[in-house]
Enzyme design. Structure first.
Site, PDB file in Angstrom:
ATOM      1  NE  ARG A  63      -3.295  -0.206   2.853  1.00 47.67           N
ATOM      2  CZ  ARG A  63      -3.754  -0.662   4.019  1.00 47.67           C
ATOM      3  NH1 ARG A  63      -3.604   0.050   5.123  1.00 47.67           N
ATOM      4  NH2 ARG A  63      -4.341  -1.839   4.074  1.00 47.67           N
ATOM      5  CG  HIS A  99      -0.992  -3.114   4.285  1.00 47.37           C
ATOM      6  ND1 HIS A  99      -1.275  -4.243   3.552  1.00 47.37           N
ATOM      7  CD2 HIS A  99      -1.831  -3.140   5.345  1.00 47.37           C
ATOM      8  CE1 HIS A  99      -2.262  -4.922   4.138  1.00 47.37           C
ATOM      9  NE2 HIS A  99      -2.596  -4.273   5.243  1.00 47.37           N
ATOM     10  CG  ASP A 139      -5.280  -6.448   4.728  1.00 48.48           C
ATOM     11  OD1 ASP A 139      -4.630  -6.800   5.728  1.00 48.48           O
ATOM     12  OD2 ASP A 139      -5.517  -5.259   4.448  1.00 48.48           O
ATOM     13  CD  GLU A 173      -7.223  -4.513  10.797  1.00 46.10           C
ATOM     14  OE1 GLU A 173      -7.654  -3.348  10.833  1.00 46.10           O
ATOM     15  OE2 GLU A 173      -6.271  -4.873  10.062  1.00 46.10           O
ATOM     16  CG  HIS A 215      -3.176  -6.923   9.243  1.00 47.95           C
ATOM     17  ND1 HIS A 215      -3.200  -5.676   8.667  1.00 47.95           N
ATOM     18  CD2 HIS A 215      -1.942  -7.051   9.796  1.00 47.95           C
ATOM     19  CE1 HIS A 215      -2.034  -5.074   8.859  1.00 47.95           C
ATOM     20  NE2 HIS A 215      -1.252  -5.899   9.546  1.00 47.95           N
TER      21      HIS A 215
END
Length: 233
Positions: free
Chosen positions: A104, A148, A155, A212, A215
């Site tokens: 990301r 990320h 994910d 999460e 993740h």
């Protein structure tokens, strides 16, 4: 004498030009140099399903995120090769991988932070954070710096042989304690599915994030202190 002088000047200017070009290359593109160490997971794992949410509108912001110029999953080579082991192990059990996000860019993280600070924009609240105020999202769920951006975090979820997602008890990117891996409200079968994903990932060297279930970060990270910003394309 004039020819010799011109040759010397020309040679000196050429040397300076090369030196400046080399300096510019070193100073301007250190992250781009590392870009070659990232691979396209879609090409490496053609059987994996890609649902890159931040390329489209179905995400908590409600529109495409800056830095996602293609619906691709990019990962550092080390993490990508480990993920291939996950897919092989999952296939033995009749399962597959569905990937939501990988590398990301920092500019995408900045986009998230701008969104979370815009308290009037609550268009996606019902789906993604129904039980929390938007002012509660910064920190545990949305950070100013994301793992990320280092290229080792992913994910994802599991799908059955027909491509249907296993029931994990909450959808991807639902900001709620219900998404905590061990939340007490999920059913035994949902917990078993979460633990199946967790086991497959940890066996391949990925560390989970307890808040999460989707993740995971490959350990050790190739660049634990770097936040890359090249676009996904």
């Amino acid at each position: 004498m004039a020819f010799t002088h011109l040759y010397s000047v020309s040679k000196s200017m050429a040397f300076v030009s090369v030196a400046l070009l080399g300096a510019a290359s070193v100073n301007a593109t250190p992250q781009e140099d590392k870009r070659s160490e990232f691979v396209d997971v879609g090409a490496l794992l053609p059987n994996a399903m890609l649902d890159i949410r931040y390329f489209g509108h179905h995400n908590f912001v409600g529109k495409p995120i800056e830095g996602y110029n293609a619906p691709k999953c990019l990962l550092h080579t080390s993490a990508a090769n480990a993920l291939k082991k996950v897919q092989n192990a999952a296939q033995i059990e009749g399962l597959g991988l569905k990937i939501f996000d990988c590398y990301r860019p920092q500019r995408a993280v900045n986009h998230f932070v701008r969104w979370v600070n815009d308290l009037e924009d609550t268009r996606t609240k019902a789906e993604f954070y129904p039980n929390l105020g938007k002012d509660q999202l910064l920190g545990d769920y949305i950070a100013a710096k994301s793992g990320h951006s280092r290229g080792s975090t992913i994910d994802l979820t599991l799908v059955d042989s027909k491509g249907k997602e296993l029931d994990m008890g909450s959808p991807f990117d639902m900001f709620d304690t219900l998404s905590n891996t061990d939340d007490s409200r999920i059913s035994p079968s949902q917990k078993a599915n979460r633990y199946k994903l967790k086991q497959l990932m940890t066996d391949a060297g990925f560390a989970p994030y307890s808040m999460e279930w989707w993740h995971f970060t490959y350990q050790p990270q190739a660049y634990p202190a770097t936040y890359f910003d090249f676009v996904v394309e």
